[in-house]
Write a protein that holds these residues in place. Structure first.
Motif, PDB file in Angstrom:
ATOM      1  N   UNK A  59       0.838  -1.199   0.000  1.00  0.00           N
ATOM      2  CA  UNK A  59       0.000   0.000   0.000  1.00  0.00           C
ATOM      3  C   UNK A  59       0.873   1.250   0.000  1.00  0.00           C
ATOM      4  N   UNK A  60       1.902   1.271   0.827  1.00  0.00           N
ATOM      5  CA  UNK A  60       2.775   2.452   0.868  1.00  0.00           C
ATOM      6  C   UNK A  60       3.446   2.689  -0.481  1.00  0.00           C
ATOM      7  N   UNK A  61       3.780   1.601  -1.172  1.00  0.00           N
ATOM      8  CA  UNK A  61       4.467   1.768  -2.462  1.00  0.00           C
ATOM      9  C   UNK A  61       3.569   2.356  -3.543  1.00  0.00           C
ATOM     10  N   UNK A  62       2.244   2.389  -3.304  1.00  0.00           N
ATOM     11  CA  UNK A  62       1.349   2.997  -4.302  1.00  0.00           C
ATOM     12  C   UNK A  62       1.691   4.464  -4.541  1.00  0.00           C
ATOM     13  N   UNK A  63       2.315   5.114  -3.536  1.00  0.00           N
ATOM     14  CA  UNK A  63       2.666   6.530  -3.716  1.00  0.00           C
ATOM     15  C   UNK A  63       3.752   6.703  -4.774  1.00  0.00           C
ATOM     16  N   UNK A  64       4.502   5.642  -5.056  1.00  0.00           N
ATOM     17  CA  UNK A  64       5.564   5.724  -6.067  1.00  0.00           C
ATOM     18  C   UNK A  64       5.173   5.087  -7.384  1.00  0.00           C
ATOM     19  N   UNK A  65       3.874   4.831  -7.562  1.00  0.00           N
ATOM     20  CA  UNK A  65       3.437   4.205  -8.812  1.00  0.00           C
ATOM     21  C   UNK A  65       2.515   5.147  -9.561  1.00  0.00           C
ATOM     22  N   UNK A  66       2.738   5.253 -10.860  1.00  0.00           N
ATOM     23  CA  UNK A  66       1.932   6.178 -11.653  1.00  0.00           C
ATOM     24  C   UNK A  66       0.518   5.647 -11.862  1.00  0.00           C
ATOM     25  N   UNK A  67      -0.418   6.585 -12.023  1.00  0.00           N
ATOM     26  CA  UNK A  67      -1.773   6.222 -12.443  1.00  0.00           C
ATOM     27  C   UNK A  67      -1.778   6.230 -13.972  1.00  0.00           C
ATOM     28  N   UNK A  68      -1.719   7.417 -14.573  1.00  0.00           N
ATOM     29  CA  UNK A  68      -1.672   7.531 -16.040  1.00  0.00           C
ATOM     30  C   UNK A  68      -0.420   8.301 -16.455  1.00  0.00           C
ATOM     31  N   UNK A  69      -0.050   9.296 -15.627  1.00  0.00           N
ATOM     32  CA  UNK A  69       1.043  10.195 -15.995  1.00  0.00           C
ATOM     33  C   UNK A  69       2.222   9.974 -15.055  1.00  0.00           C
ATOM     34  N   UNK A 118       4.875  -1.313 -11.643  1.00  0.00           N
ATOM     35  CA  UNK A 118       5.342   0.016 -12.040  1.00  0.00           C
ATOM     36  C   UNK A 118       4.859   0.353 -13.457  1.00  0.00           C
ATOM     37  N   UNK A 119       4.710   1.638 -13.719  1.00  0.00           N
ATOM     38  CA  UNK A 119       4.353   2.156 -15.044  1.00  0.00           C
ATOM     39  C   UNK A 119       2.977   1.715 -15.530  1.00  0.00           C
ATOM     40  N   UNK A 120       2.059   1.624 -14.602  1.00  0.00           N
ATOM     41  CA  UNK A 120       0.638   1.480 -14.931  1.00  0.00           C
ATOM     42  C   UNK A 120       0.325   0.341 -15.889  1.00  0.00           C
ATOM     43  N   UNK A 121      -0.588   0.616 -16.800  1.00  0.00           N
ATOM     44  CA  UNK A 121      -1.029  -0.447 -17.710  1.00  0.00           C
ATOM     45  C   UNK A 121       0.064  -0.831 -18.708  1.00  0.00           C
ATOM     46  N   UNK A 122       0.994   0.108 -18.969  1.00  0.00           N
ATOM     47  CA  UNK A 122       2.122  -0.236 -19.838  1.00  0.00           C
ATOM     48  C   UNK A 122       2.941  -1.342 -19.173  1.00  0.00           C
ATOM     49  N   UNK A 123       3.190  -1.169 -17.869  1.00  0.00           N
ATOM     50  CA  UNK A 123       3.942  -2.177 -17.115  1.00  0.00           C
ATOM     51  C   UNK A 123       3.193  -3.498 -17.053  1.00  0.00           C
ATOM     52  N   UNK A 124       1.903  -3.411 -16.854  1.00  0.00           N
ATOM     53  CA  UNK A 124       1.087  -4.623 -16.772  1.00  0.00           C
ATOM     54  C   UNK A 124       1.140  -5.403 -18.102  1.00  0.00           C
ATOM     55  N   UNK A 125       1.003  -4.678 -19.212  1.00  0.00           N
ATOM     56  CA  UNK A 125       1.026  -5.352 -20.516  1.00  0.00           C
ATOM     57  C   UNK A 125       2.386  -6.006 -20.774  1.00  0.00           C
ATOM     58  N   UNK A 126       3.466  -5.309 -20.376  1.00  0.00           N
ATOM     59  CA  UNK A 126       4.811  -5.874 -20.585  1.00  0.00           C
ATOM     60  C   UNK A 126       4.992  -7.152 -19.764  1.00  0.00           C
ATOM     61  N   UNK A 127       4.576  -7.113 -18.490  1.00  0.00           N
ATOM     62  CA  UNK A 127       4.725  -8.305 -17.645  1.00  0.00           C
ATOM     63  C   UNK A 127       3.838  -9.443 -18.136  1.00  0.00           C
ATOM     64  N   UNK A 128       2.675  -9.090 -18.637  1.00  0.00           N
ATOM     65  CA  UNK A 128       1.763 -10.112 -19.165  1.00  0.00           C
ATOM     66  C   UNK A 128       2.423 -10.830 -20.349  1.00  0.00           C
ATOM     67  N   UNK A 129       3.107 -10.043 -21.176  1.00  0.00           N
ATOM     68  CA  UNK A 129       3.801 -10.636 -22.330  1.00  0.00           C
ATOM     69  C   UNK A 129       4.971 -11.512 -21.860  1.00  0.00           C
TER      70      UNK A 129
END
Ligand code: MG
Length: 379
Positions: A59-69, A118-129
């Motif tokens: 939860x604390x690490x959410x402060x260092x994770x981007x939403x969209x920007x 990290x890096x929002x949905x871009x990060x999610x898509x990369x890890x998914x791949x």
């Protein structure tokens, strides 16, 4: 523990019996936790869940994770943490008005995005791949991994040992309700409220952030129904607002309009529920969400945000860069697992090296990910 059985201490069960609707998820009916624990003397089970989530390192690490920007674009816009608090605030407002279980709603809302890499949905898509031969990666499923396996705060059990209602609510997000629909069961109303609040929150704050960052203008957004209406309402009240207060007033209207619509719609729908219990109402075809008119306006706004904001050249460039880095790190840590912390090397024995590396990368903040990349993999 001090004896709190005094006349001045109201139990959670008493408070909920006095305040909540029959169809709310009452704490007394909770199915409990995977690892049974005694009840707390003055906190209800969902209050404890909320506290466990707030005290978790994910939860604390959410402060260092981007939403969209990203952080490089300034410090006005939302992070994953401030988005989470906005969702919790709006969801609690709706839940309280409908006499649902606000403690459960708060726990669900604070938990809902805890699995974002990290890096929002871009990060999610990369890890998914990267993990496509291992079952892929989804932030919603990863939230459950965090809650059940990765957090370690308590000597008696792994994870946070959250109430089954919180885990099940998150599982609904992960499986896109398919399993529940097949079983003829809707998610708990508290879960539906958080889902609705998440959507109205990002529609409003992405509009705010995108205009503030200059990616689109308010007049471009006003070509679409939802923003056009909000702008008209503000202009009726204040004829000549400068850009900055105008944008803020419009965002305020966007939230007000959506919350008002969902509440009006929900109160009509719930009027048919009579004195059904939380379990009974799940079998009825009742849903809390936007009216069909608002749902159409939201789709229109979201299409615009997708094309003009989420796919803006500035964001695409960051997306490509972040994905390239994550993929290089995913391969690099597998070649040199000694660079990963011991607990993830240990975890590899149970879940395999690719998944353990994926779990390690997904837990990183944007900044830590950049630092690790620069330190080990940049050349
Ligand atoms: Mg969210």
């Amino acid at each position: 523990m001090a004896n709190l059985q005094t006349p001045n201490i109201q139990t959670t069960a008493e408070r909920e019996a006095a305040l909540l609707a029959s169809f709310a998820m009452h704490s007394a009916d909770s199915r409990g936790r995977t690892h049974p624990e005694p009840e707390h003397p003055y906190r209800g089970p969902f209050q404890r869940d909320r506290d466990r989530i707030v005290h978790s390192s994910a939860f604390r690490r959410l402060s260092g994770k981007m939403q969209v920007f990203t952080g490089e674009m300034g410090d006005y816009h939302r992070t994953r943490l401030t988005h989470t608090h906005e969702v919790a605030s709006i969801a609690r407002t709706i839940g309280r008005a409908l006499r649902l279980n606000e403690d459960l709603i708060e726990a669900l809302a604070l938990f809902h995005d805890i699995g974002h890499p990290p890096f929002g949905h871009a990060g999610e898509d990369a890890l998914d791949e990267c993990l496509r031969w291992e079952g892929g990666f989804s932030h919603n499923r990863y939230a459950l991994t965090i809650a059940e396996e990765l957090e370690s705060r308590y000597p008696a059990f792994p994870g946070l040992n959250l109430s089954l209602e919180v885990l099940e609510g998150q599982a609904t997000r992960a499986e896109k309700s398919a399993a529940y629909a097949a079983a003829g069961l809707a998610p708990l109303l508290e879960v539906q409220v958080v889902e609705a609040a998440d959507s109205m929150t990002y529609d409003a704050h992405d509009t705010d952030d995108a205009v503030k960052l200059g990616l689109v203008t308010l007049s471009e957004l006003a070509e679409h129904g939802l923003v056009r209406e909000a702008l008209a309402l503000v202009r009726r009240q204040y004829a000549d607002l400068p850009d900055d207060p105008l944008r803020k007033a419009v965002v305020h209207q966007l939230i007000d309009r959506q919350v008002g619509d969902v509440l009006a719609h929900a109160s009509r729908v719930l009027a048919e529920a009579g004195s059904a219990t939380a379990e009974e109402i799940r079998k009825l075809p009742l849903r809390i969400g936007p009216s069909s008119e608002l749902a159409e306006q939201k789709r229109e706004l979201e299409r615009f945000l997708y094309d003009q904001v989420y796919r803006h050249p500035r964001l695409i460039a960051q997306r490509v860069q972040a994905q390239g880095r994550l993929k290089k790190m995913f391969a690099g840590y597998q070649t040199r697992p000694e660079l990963a912390p011991p607990r993830f090397r240990q975890r590899a024995k149970a879940v395999g090296l690719p998944r353990a590396i994926g779990d390690y990368l997904a837990g990183m903040t944007d900044r830590y990910c950049d630092q690790q990349y620069a330190q080990h993999f940049a050349s």
